[in-house]
Design an enzyme around this catalytic site. Structure first.
Site, PDB file in Angstrom:
ATOM      1  CG  ASP A   7      -2.043   1.031   1.129  1.00 25.76           C
ATOM      2  OD1 ASP A   7      -2.501   1.310   0.009  1.00 25.76           O
ATOM      3  OD2 ASP A   7      -2.443   1.571   2.177  1.00 25.76           O
TER       4      ASP A   7
ATOM      5  CB  SER B   6      -6.402   3.138  -0.273  1.00 25.75           C
ATOM      6  OG  SER B   6      -5.056   3.543  -0.331  1.00 25.75           O
TER       7      SER B   6
ATOM      8  CD  GLN C 205      -4.342   1.532  -3.319  1.00 24.55           C
ATOM      9  OE1 GLN C 205      -3.842   2.629  -3.562  1.00 24.55           O
ATOM     10  NE2 GLN C 205      -4.017   0.819  -2.246  1.00 24.55           N
TER      11      GLN C 205
END
Length: 287
Positions: A204, A228, A278
């Site tokens: 991430d 996110s 993502q």
């Protein structure tokens, strides 16, 4: 000073409360302002692993629903959705203040032999030829607003070296194609599944920034609200995350206040270890 690597390992030692119910520490990750998204992914994966025997996660798909509060623990509830002959499926819900903040679906697979191929790793400078992120941040900390300098210099368990850095403090633009080398900060004696959780945590980092680079935006320009929205990982091979890994990223699309980001994670020897995708919020802040 506490060892940030040990802090991260402690975050992954989630506490069993009852059958299929676990508690994870909220504080201690990459930021003190809210729970780092990779931390919730890693803890949820660890919770799922506590209910699976003899199988490795090959994919996970997750949604971030609400910001995590680092001042209180996170409760993880695991649903044992399916135990099949070769695949096992788990769903995990993360709860704070009585509400879902995150959910994850993960699939686990027995080890099977088959024909195999992969695309080659990109040719980039090796990590020993690149500056360490901590040293680089120390050089540029004067550019950070005084109120955020302590956070900017916060020690990380993840050692990271940028292959394609760009200036985060002005409106300089750069290609969405970018890469970093990363690994856990020292050798660790943990099971292979926990190395997978460590990689999930680090996956991430830097990814959402790929969609911001072409517009000269970052978390420090102050012009964009970011978060996110979802996160997916496909694990192709076993992970040894105390060795260097190359994270090659791009963002093939941005629009509608969202950016779509992809990443390929290679071992230093060139094996494709994992693929990541993502979508993130990149909403312009109206003046």
């Amino acid at each position: 000073m506490s060892d940030p690597v040990q802090v991260l390992l402690d975050l992954l030692d989630i506490e069993p409360l009852e059958d299929n119910l676990f508690r994870g520490v909220g504080t201690g990750g990459e930021t003190s302002r809210r729970i780092f998204g990779g931390q919730v992914v890693a803890q949820a994966l660890a919770a799922a692993y506590h209910t699976v025997d003899g199988r490795a996660c090959h994919s996970l798909h997750a949604y971030f629903l609400r910001p995590g509060d680092p001042s209180i623990p996170v409760i993880y509830e695991v649903d044992r959705a399916r135990d099949g002959g070769s695949f096992t499926t788990r769903r995990v819900v993360a709860i704070q203040h009585g509400r879902q903040i995150f959910n994850l679906a993960a699939s686990f697979h027995i080890d099977e032999e088959s024909p195999a191929h992969q695309h080659p790793a990109p040719e980039v400078p090796q990590p020993d030829a690149l500056p360490d992120r901590a040293a680089q941040r120390l050089k540029e900390v004067d550019k950070v607003p005084a109120a955020r300098r302590e956070e900017y210099l916060r020690p990380s368990a993840i050692e990271l070296r940028e292959v394609t850095p760009y200036d985060k403090f002005d409106d300089s633009t750069a290609s969405d194609e970018n890469a970093v080398w990363f690994r856990i900060g020292r050798k660790v004696d943990v099971p292979i599944w926990k190395h997978q959780c460590l990689l999930a945590y680090a996956s991430d980092m830097y990814l959402l920034g790929s969609a911001m680079r072409p517009y000269g935006e970052s978390w420090f320009t102050g012009n964009t609200m970011t978060a996110s929205l979802d996160h997916a990982i496909w694990f192709h091979k076993p992970v040894q995350f105390d060795d260097w890994h190359l994270y090659a990223m791009d963002a093939p699309f941005a629009g509608g206040a969202r950016g779509f980001n992809r990443g390929l994670i290679y071992s230093q020897s060139g094996d494709l270890i994992a693929s990541v995708a993502q979508e993130g919020l990149i909403r312009p802040i109206k003046s």
